[in-house]
Write a protein that holds these residues in place. Structure first.
Motif, PDB file in Angstrom:
ATOM      1  N   SER A 129      65.480  -1.234  23.549  1.00 10.33           N
ATOM      2  CA  SER A 129      66.230  -0.297  22.730  1.00 10.33           C
ATOM      3  C   SER A 129      66.152  -0.767  21.286  1.00 10.33           C
ATOM      4  N   THR A 130      66.648   0.067  20.361  1.00 12.05           N
ATOM      5  CA  THR A 130      66.670  -0.330  18.962  1.00 12.05           C
ATOM      6  C   THR A 130      67.513  -1.586  18.767  1.00 12.05           C
ATOM      7  N   ALA A 131      68.649  -1.672  19.472  1.00 16.31           N
ATOM      8  CA  ALA A 131      69.513  -2.846  19.367  1.00 16.31           C
ATOM      9  C   ALA A 131      68.800  -4.106  19.863  1.00 16.31           C
ATOM     10  N   PHE A 132      68.035  -3.965  20.961  1.00 17.07           N
ATOM     11  CA  PHE A 132      67.297  -5.105  21.519  1.00 17.07           C
ATOM     12  C   PHE A 132      66.271  -5.608  20.521  1.00 17.07           C
ATOM     13  N   LEU A 133      65.518  -4.680  19.898  1.00 17.56           N
ATOM     14  CA  LEU A 133      64.508  -5.077  18.922  1.00 17.56           C
ATOM     15  C   LEU A 133      65.130  -5.738  17.706  1.00 17.56           C
ATOM     16  N   ALA A 134      66.293  -5.230  17.263  1.00 17.29           N
ATOM     17  CA  ALA A 134      66.981  -5.824  16.120  1.00 17.29           C
ATOM     18  C   ALA A 134      67.453  -7.240  16.446  1.00 17.29           C
TER      19      ALA A 134
END
Length: 215
Positions: free
Chosen positions: A205-210
């Protein structure tokens, strides 16, 4: 390798069969300057090998694998397709990195005006939804576009008038099928972080990548 910036429109002049695949004869609306027999040309986002190049005409073989993953088998004489020649190292990367390897077919769910723009909503294979993020890149029939919004079953893009006029996207209507290629970088990031055995169970997810420093 391609960029998703369309160079021109091609028209299918002939369609034949050979070896379980299809042979297309295509006429481009631009000159194939410095043509090289065997060079790669993206046809509606599908990387094909050009042969028998004569002026702005060429032939391309479409393998059974490509027929199963793309909409090229549905083309008929007179069909119009988006064309892009392979990227040169000296070229500007105006779109994003496109491999020309189509991931799946999507369908136009909705088309509606949004000011001077046109908003399209497309369906997609749920297994590929994790590679599509808001403001990320997607290739539709070979055209590099920015994702407006997305979930596990659809995504939307807003297309400017210029893109509609110089590509075949302006001809799309609800129900039409399109070739989709997700951003290849997401696939490499996923495999590097999770490993091959865990890829199918990915929850990228975007949160995981961040969290891991990619955003």
């Amino acid at each position: 390798m391609f960029t998703g910036i369309i160079e021109g429109i091609g028209t299918i002049l002939q369609k034949g069969t050979a070896g379980g695949g299809v042979v297309l004869t295509i006429e481009a609306d631009f000159e194939l300057t410095d043509p090289e027999e065997g060079e790669s040309i993206a046809v509606n986002g599908t990387c094909l090998t050009a042969r028998n190049i004569q002026g702005n005409r060429f032939q391309a073989d479409v393998s059974p694998e490509s027929l199963s993953r793309t909409g090229l088998g549905k083309l008929v004489v007179g069909s119009r397709v988006n064309l892009e020649r392979a990227l040169r190292l000296s070229d500007r990367l105006g779109g994003h990195i496109v491999s020309g390897h189509v991931d799946c077919l999507g369908s136009v769910l909705e088309r509606k005006p949004a000011g001077d723009f046109t908003l399209f909503t497309f369906s997609l294979d749920p297994d590929l939804a994790r590679y599509i993020i808001e403001k990320g890149s997607i290739t539709i029939n070979g055209v590099s576009l920015t994702v407006n919004s997305c979930d596990d079953q659809y995504f939307s893009v807003s297309i400017i008038p210029h893109t509609l006029s110089v590509t075949t996207l302006g001809e799309l209507k609800p129900g039409d099928r399109v070739n989709l290629e997700v951003d290849i970088i997401g696939k490499y990031v996923e495999k590097l972080l999770l490993g091959k055995d865990q890829r199918a169970k990915s929850s990228i997810s975007t949160a995981f990548l961040a969290e891991h420093g990619f955003l």
